[in-house]
Scaffold this motif. Structure first.
Motif, short mmCIF file in Angstrom:
data_model
loop_
_atom_site.label_atom_id
_atom_site.label_comp_id
_atom_site.label_asym_id
_atom_site.label_seq_id
_atom_site.Cartn_x
_atom_site.Cartn_y
_atom_site.Cartn_z
N GLN A 178 14.69 -4.39 3.17
CA GLN A 178 13.54 -4.82 4.75
C GLN A 178 14.33 -6.25 3.80
N ASN B 227 -4.11 0.70 4.26
CA ASN B 227 -3.38 0.96 5.47
C ASN B 227 -4.61 1.65 6.02
N SER C 102 2.01 -5.77 16.37
CA SER C 102 1.85 -6.81 15.22
C SER C 102 1.72 -7.73 15.35
N SER D 273 1.44 -1.30 0.18
CA SER D 273 -0.32 0.27 -0.21
C SER D 273 0.90 1.05 0.00
N SER E 231 6.97 -5.11 15.16
CA SER E 231 6.43 -4.77 16.63
C SER E 231 6.21 -5.82 17.30
N ARG F 64 5.64 6.95 6.31
CA ARG F 64 5.84 6.21 5.42
C ARG F 64 6.34 7.08 4.54
N GLY G 65 4.71 -6.01 9.47
CA GLY G 65 5.25 -5.78 10.78
C GLY G 65 6.05 -6.12 11.10
N PRO H 43 9.46 -10.00 8.33
CA PRO H 43 10.87 -9.66 7.63
C PRO H 43 11.89 -11.01 7.87
C1 LIG Z 1 7.51 -6.95 5.52
C2 LIG Z 1 7.39 -5.35 5.24
C3 LIG Z 1 6.17 -5.08 4.21
C4 LIG Z 1 5.03 -3.51 4.55
N1 LIG Z 1 5.10 -3.10 3.65
C5 LIG Z 1 4.03 -1.77 3.79
C6 LIG Z 1 3.31 -1.50 2.71
O1 LIG Z 1 3.45 -2.14 1.77
N2 LIG Z 1 3.06 -0.29 3.16
C7 LIG Z 1 2.82 0.03 4.32
O2 LIG Z 1 2.44 1.57 4.41
N3 LIG Z 1 3.71 -0.85 6.14
C8 LIG Z 1 3.88 -1.58 5.03
N4 LIG Z 1 4.85 -2.29 6.49
C9 LIG Z 1 4.89 -0.97 7.80
C10 LIG Z 1 4.33 -1.54 8.63
O3 LIG Z 1 2.32 -1.76 8.42
C11 LIG Z 1 4.18 -1.01 9.43
O4 LIG Z 1 3.70 0.13 9.51
C12 LIG Z 1 5.77 -0.92 10.40
O5 LIG Z 1 6.00 -1.99 10.20
C13 LIG Z 1 5.85 -0.30 11.61
O6 LIG Z 1 5.36 -0.89 12.64
P1 LIG Z 1 5.70 -1.16 13.63
O7 LIG Z 1 6.26 -1.09 14.61
O8 LIG Z 1 4.15 -2.12 14.78
O9 LIG Z 1 6.02 -3.13 12.91
C14 LIG Z 1 5.53 -2.81 5.89
C15 LIG Z 1 6.13 -3.27 7.04
C16 LIG Z 1 7.42 -5.02 6.86
C17 LIG Z 1 8.36 -5.63 7.89
#
Ligand SMILES: Cc1cc2nc3c(=O)[nH]c(=O)nc-3n(C[C@H](O)[C@H](O)[C@H](O)COP(=O)(O)O)c2cc1C
Length: 454
Positions: free
Chosen positions: A381, A96, A225, A58, A222, A130, A220, A239
Motif C-alpha cells: 500500500q 475499527n 473517506s 487495527s 474512497s 479485512r 481510506g 496512500p
Molecule cells: C493507508 C491505509 C491504512 C489502513 N489501515 C487499516 C488498518 O490498520 N486496519 C483496518 O482495519 N483497516 C485499515 N485500512 C482500511 C480502511 O479503513 C478502509 O476500510 C478501506 O480503505 C476501505 O474503505 P474505503 O473504500 O472507504 O476506502 C487502511 C486503509 C489505508 C488506505
C-alpha cells in the motif's frame, strides 16, 4: 531554528517489522512475536529520534498463515506499557469503528490520555472485509455494510467526542471532605445519545482527557473517506501517489478542508513508507534485493517475460535486465498488470521500468530480482524507499517541498536495526537540512501535530 516546513514522523510498532519476508534474514530477530521488549525498544528509539508518535494498525482478524503476523499485540495495552517509559512520544491508537463500541473506546482513550498527560491520538479505520476475516471473530456483533460503514464511523466518532468532552465540567473535583462532596454537584452530564448504531447514556466513567481535542486520524481510499476526514480528522494517513498526482491530491484535500471552514495548514497528510536503509546506497539496494529474494517464488511467468520482450527459453533469468531488455521498445501498458503505478509518477512503461531500476532494485538488477520485486510490491500500500541516509532524506525533502505530504509513517521492515539506523542516520540529516525538529516543542501530541511548521 530553521524557517523551513517541518516533517511529522510516526514509527510503526509491529513485533517482527512490516516486511512480509524480511523476518527470514539471518540478522532479523523474531522474538518480538512473543517478547514485548522489542516494540518497547521501538518506542524508546522513536523518542530518542524526537519522532511524533508510534502506532500500529487495527487488526481484529486472525492470520495464522501470515508468518510474521501470527500474533498482533493489542494497541492499548502496548501503549499503556510503553507510555510509562517515555515522556514526549505520542501514541496513535488505531480503532475499527465498524466493530468497536464508542463507550469502551472512549474509556480507553481517556485513560491513556490521562496516563500519558496528553499524548494520544485516535486513528479511525472502517474496514469490514479485512485480512484474517474479523467478522468470523465478531459473529453476533451488529455489523454495518459497505454503504453504512461511514454513517457508523461518523456516529462513532461523534459519540466518542461527546463522551470525552461533554461528560464532565473541568472543575469537577470539589474534594469537600467536611461537606462530604468529592465531586462538584452538577459537574457531570449524561450525553443521552440515541442514534442509528448506538445508544449511549453516559457520562463517561473516566475523567476527561488532558488534551482539549484528541487528534483524529483517518485512513481510506474512497470519496466518502475523504469527506469523513475533512469533517473530523486532523491527519489523513494517506496512500502515496507519486509526486505529480500526489501534489494534486494534496492540494484538493487541503482545499476541501478549507471549504469546511478549517485551517488547511493544521490538517496533515501523512502516507506510509517502508524504508530499506544502509550505510551506502549500494548496500541498501543489495539488502532490498536480498529480502525480495526471500519470498518463496515460483518461476518467472512467461507473461512477465513477454511483457519485457524477453524469451526465457533463450535468456537466463540471472541476466542483467538492462542487458537483455530493450527498454525503448517496451509496449505501453504491458507492465501495468505487474507493476502498480499507483505509487509512482510516470508517463509510460519505459519510464516506469527505468524508475524501478534506478530507485528500487538497482541498475544491475537481474531479471529474477526484478520479478521478485514485482511479486512483492504488488500488494504494497506504500512505497519502498531504498538508499543511504542522504537518499532517504532526499526523498522525504523532495516530497515535503513539493507539497505531496506533511510527514510519513515509517514502517521498519524487520527488527532489530532499521529503526535505530533511521534515528541515528536519517534524523540528523533531516535536522541538518532544517526539516525536522531538534527538540520536542510541545508537551502534547496535539501540540506536536499542530505547532506551526516554521
Ligand atoms: C493507508 C491505509 C491504512 C489502513 N489501515 C487499516 C488498518 O490498520 N486496519 C483496518 O482495519 N483497516 C485499515 N485500512 C482500511 C480502511 O479503513 C478502509 O476500510 C478501506 O480503505 C476501505 O474503505 P474505503 O473504500 O472507504 O476506502 C487502511 C486503509 C489505508 C488506505
Amino acid at each position: 531554528m530553521s524557517n523551513r516546513r517541518k516533517l511529522r514522523l510516526g514509527l510503526a510498532a509491529y513485533g517482527t517489522g512490516w516486511d512480509l519476508d524480511a523476518w527470514r534474514l539471518p540478522e532479523a530477530s523474531n522474538t518480538g512475536l512473543r517478547d514485548p521488549s522489542v516494540i518497547l525498544d521501538i518506542a524508546r528509539t522513536a523518542e530518542r529520534g524526537k519522532l511524533d508518535y508510534v502506532f500500529a494498525g487495527s487488526a481484529l482478524g486472525s492470520e495464522p498463515d501470515r508468518l510474521n503476523r501470527i500474533y498482533r499485540w493489542d494497541n492499548f495495552v502496548y501503549a499503556g506499557y510503553a507510555a510509562a517509559l517515555t515522556k514526549n512520544l505520542g501514541f496513535l491508537m488505531s480503532v475499527n469503528s465498524s466493530f468497536e463500541h464508542p463507550y469502551g473506546i472512549a474509556r480507553q482513550l481517556a485513560t491513556l490520555d490521562n496516563f500519558t498527560a496528553g499524548r494520544t491520538a485516535l486513528n479511525v479505520v472502517f474496514g469490514i472485509d479485512r485480512d484474517g476475516d474479523p467478522i468470523g471473530n465478531y459473529g453476533k456483533n451488529p455489523m454495518p455494510t459497505e454503504t453504512t460503514k461511514y454513517d457508523r464511523a461518523r456516529e462513532f466518532t461523534a459519540v466518542v467526542n461527546r463522551l470525552l468532552y461533554e461528560s464532565w465540567d473541568d472543575d469537577l473535583l470539589l474534594d469537600d471532605k467536611a461537606g462530604g462532596a468529592l465531586i462538584r454537584p452538577g459537574s457531570w452530564h449524561q450525553i443521552d445519545h440515541h442514534g442509528e448504531h448506538f445508544d449511549v447514556r453516559g457520562p463517561l466513567n473516566v475523567p476527561p482527557p488532558v488534551q482539549p481535542h484528541i487528534p483524529i486520524v483517518q485512513v481510506g481510499l474512497s470519496e466518502e473517506s475523504l469527506r469523513f476526514g475533512a469533517d473530523y480528522a486532523q491527519v489523513r494517513f494517506s496512500p502515496y501517489f507519486g509526486i505529480s498526482r500526489g501534489k494534486e491530491e494534496y492540494r484538493k484535500l487541503k482545499e476541501r478542508v478549507a471549504a469546511n471552514g478549517r485551517d488547511p495548514e493544521k490538517f496533515k497528510i501523512i502516507p506510509g513508507i517502508t524504508f530499506y536503509l544502509a550505510g551506502t546506497t549500494r548496500e541498501a539496494v543489495a539488502k532490498f534485493n536480498e529480502i525480495n529474494a526471500l519470498q518463496l517464488t515460483e518461476e518467472i511467468p512467461s507473461a512477465f517475460s513477454a511483457a519485457l520482450g524477453v524469451d526465457l527459453s533463450r535468456v537466463r533469468d540471472t541476466e542483467r535486465v538492462l542487458d537483455v531488455v530493450d527498454v525503448e521498445s517496451l509496449d505501453d501498458g504491458a507492465l501495468k498488470p505487474f507493476i502498480s503505478d499507483r505509487a509512482r509518477d510516470v508517463k509510460n512503461d519505459r519510464e516506469l521500468l527505468r524508475q524501478v531500476l534506478t530507485a528500487q532494485v538497482g541498475e544491475d538488477a537481474t531479471l529474477r530480482e526484478l520479478y521478485q520485486y514485482v511479486q512483492r510490491s504488488r500488494h504494497e500500500q506504500q512505497p519502498a524507499v531504498v538508499g543511504d541516509a542522504a537518499k532517504i532524506a532526499d526523498w522525504l525533502e523532495e516530497n515535503l517541498e513539493e507539497h505531496v505530504l506533511d510527514g510519513v509513517q515509517l514502517f521498519p521492515p524487520y527488527h532489530r536495526g532499521p529503526a535505530d539506523l533511521f534515528v541515528d542516520l536519517v534524523v540528523p540529516e533531516l535536522q541538518r537540512r532544517g526539516i525536522f525538529r531538534t527538540e520536542y516543542e510541545a508537551p502534547t501530541l496535539q501540540g506536536l501535530l499542530d505547532t506551526d511548521d516554521y
